[in-house]
Design a protein around this motif. Sequence first.
Motif, PDB file in Angstrom:
ATOM      1  N   ALA A 109      -4.999   6.034  76.566  1.00 37.25           N
ATOM      2  CA  ALA A 109      -6.135   6.472  77.383  1.00 37.25           C
ATOM      3  C   ALA A 109      -6.790   5.283  78.084  1.00 37.25           C
ATOM      4  CB  ALA A 109      -7.153   7.192  76.516  1.00 37.25           C
ATOM      5  N   LEU A 110      -7.435   5.576  79.199  1.00 36.97           N
ATOM      6  CA  LEU A 110      -8.174   4.569  79.956  1.00 36.97           C
ATOM      7  C   LEU A 110      -9.659   4.726  79.693  1.00 36.97           C
ATOM      8  CD1 LEU A 110      -8.478   2.437  82.301  1.00 36.97           C
ATOM      9  CD2 LEU A 110      -8.737   4.414  83.820  1.00 36.97           C
ATOM     10  N   LEU A 111     -10.318   3.645  79.298  1.00 32.14           N
ATOM     11  CA  LEU A 111     -11.773   3.602  79.162  1.00 32.14           C
ATOM     12  C   LEU A 111     -12.271   2.514  80.096  1.00 32.14           C
ATOM     13  CD1 LEU A 111     -14.561   4.066  77.792  1.00 32.14           C
ATOM     14  CD2 LEU A 111     -13.837   2.468  76.015  1.00 32.14           C
ATOM     15  N   LYS A 112     -13.120   2.898  81.049  1.00 30.05           N
ATOM     16  CA  LYS A 112     -13.605   1.916  82.015  1.00 30.05           C
ATOM     17  C   LYS A 112     -15.105   2.077  82.239  1.00 30.05           C
ATOM     18  CE  LYS A 112     -12.940   0.031  86.659  1.00 30.05           C
ATOM     19  NZ  LYS A 112     -12.192   0.124  87.941  1.00 30.05           N
ATOM     20  N   GLN A 143     -10.884  14.363  70.625  1.00 28.14           N
ATOM     21  CA  GLN A 143     -10.220  15.440  71.373  1.00 28.14           C
ATOM     22  C   GLN A 143      -9.471  14.924  72.607  1.00 28.14           C
ATOM     23  OE1 GLN A 143     -10.313  18.375  69.924  1.00 28.14           O
ATOM     24  NE2 GLN A 143     -11.767  17.637  68.383  1.00 28.14           N
ATOM     25  N   LEU A 144      -9.446  13.629  72.817  1.00 22.31           N
ATOM     26  CA  LEU A 144      -8.807  13.089  74.022  1.00 22.31           C
ATOM     27  C   LEU A 144      -7.311  13.369  74.033  1.00 22.31           C
ATOM     28  CD1 LEU A 144     -10.476   9.569  74.488  1.00 22.31           C
ATOM     29  CD2 LEU A 144     -11.043  11.713  75.670  1.00 22.31           C
ATOM     30  N   ASN A 145      -6.820  13.736  75.203  1.00 23.35           N
ATOM     31  CA  ASN A 145      -5.389  13.944  75.398  1.00 23.35           C
ATOM     32  C   ASN A 145      -4.685  12.620  75.695  1.00 23.35           C
ATOM     33  OD1 ASN A 145      -5.330  16.736  75.046  1.00 23.35           O
ATOM     34  ND2 ASN A 145      -5.817  17.141  77.192  1.00 23.35           N
ATOM     35  N   ASP A 146      -3.377  12.659  75.650  1.00 21.43           N
ATOM     36  CA  ASP A 146      -2.605  11.514  76.122  1.00 21.43           C
ATOM     37  C   ASP A 146      -2.957  11.240  77.584  1.00 21.43           C
ATOM     38  OD1 ASP A 146      -1.387  11.469  73.667  1.00 21.43           O
ATOM     39  OD2 ASP A 146       0.534  12.293  74.367  1.00 21.43           O
ATOM     40  N   PHE A 147      -3.128   9.982  77.892  1.00 26.43           N
ATOM     41  CA  PHE A 147      -3.434   9.521  79.262  1.00 26.43           C
ATOM     42  C   PHE A 147      -4.785  10.040  79.780  1.00 26.43           C
ATOM     43  CE2 PHE A 147       1.204   9.992  78.809  1.00 26.43           C
ATOM     44  CZ  PHE A 147       1.544   8.641  78.804  1.00 26.43           C
ATOM     45  N   ALA A 148      -5.704  10.322  78.854  1.00 30.24           N
ATOM     46  CA  ALA A 148      -7.063  10.722  79.245  1.00 30.24           C
ATOM     47  C   ALA A 148      -7.769   9.539  79.920  1.00 30.24           C
ATOM     48  CB  ALA A 148      -7.848  11.177  78.027  1.00 30.24           C
ATOM     49  N   ARG A 149      -8.791   9.871  80.700  1.00 28.20           N
ATOM     50  CA  ARG A 149      -9.600   8.847  81.373  1.00 28.20           C
ATOM     51  C   ARG A 149     -11.052   9.023  80.957  1.00 28.20           C
ATOM     52  NH1 ARG A 149      -6.033  12.259  83.190  1.00 28.20           N
ATOM     53  NH2 ARG A 149      -7.150  12.899  85.065  1.00 28.20           N
ATOM     54  N   VAL A 150     -11.707   7.919  80.602  1.00 28.70           N
ATOM     55  CA  VAL A 150     -13.105   7.943  80.191  1.00 28.70           C
ATOM     56  C   VAL A 150     -13.906   7.063  81.139  1.00 28.70           C
ATOM     57  CG1 VAL A 150     -14.763   7.464  78.361  1.00 28.70           C
ATOM     58  CG2 VAL A 150     -12.447   8.266  77.778  1.00 28.70           C
TER      59      VAL A 150
END
Length: 336
Positions: free
Chosen positions: A269-272, A233-240
């Motif tokens: 998306a960013l996953l950090k 369900q992540l949007n464009d440019f989502a952050r995790v």
Amino acid sequence: MAKQREIKLASRPQGMPSQDNFLFETVEIPALQADEVLVKSLYISVDPYMRGRMNEGKSYVPPYALGEVITGGVVGQVVESKNDRFQTGDFVLGELGWREFNVSKGRLTKLNPQLAPLSAFLGVLGMPGLTAYFGLLDIGQPKEGETVVVSGAAGAVGMIVGQIAKLKGCRVVGIAGSDEKNQYLVSELGFDATINYKTSPSIRKELAELCPQGVDIYFDNVGGDITDAVFLQLNDFARVALCGQIALYNTEKVEVGPRILPILLVRRALLKGFIVSDYQPQYSVAMQELGKWLQAGQLKYRETIVEGFENIPEAFLGLFRGENVGKQLVKVADPF
């Protein structure tokens, strides 16, 4: 000399820990040397990250050694001091042993019991509160109107994440493991919607219905199937913000799950992953803001408190059965 109880790591767990992995011993309380402080334990914290420290192998902190006392967050009271910075009666916070009394060389933080109850310094004003604050605000970068999903939402970190997200004007969906927990999140903490992952026929479908505009920020405390569903369900440019993986801590073999990298690539998306100690230089600023929200009634919290030193292992094991709402603590003694 006076005696005290302490708890050691007797063996490394295979899968879910058990009482057999812990060893109680009665030992003498050592005499103080110069610059040392004797601290009576009042509240002892049990936390999911401790499960990882029971394993061998490299991590962000060294593993617990077999036969050594387990350590974690402790709120206590100074009984005796040979350190000029501390006086008898001071309330302190430190990384101390699962002991009834600890000798410290002064690596302690003085606490102000007028600011909040002592137990709060292990929860909303302690490591969980700071974890929520930095993970959401630094990695998540919430903007008004965005959708935030929090897994482990009824835990010590998750419930603070959701409330801060609401303060920033976001729509918040929490995922927790009982109707009672989810009712609390909505009615008391202001979450917009929740999912009971234990009874949901399809977490993926419920997420799609509850997040019609997609997910902008995901604060991940659990991993596993829940995280697999959120990623879809992540949007464009989502952050995790990758905070914890409690669903995987007791697995005995590596699970094969969906390949998430294509999703991150297509969604940009960013996953950090992060550890709260990375932000130590900024602790004082975060504590001030958390304290301000708490005193203004904008930040609420709950604790699950078990009484009795002998119940520390059982309280720890309860974390993995989902028995706690909010911060799980063990009350060892009353102040003198």
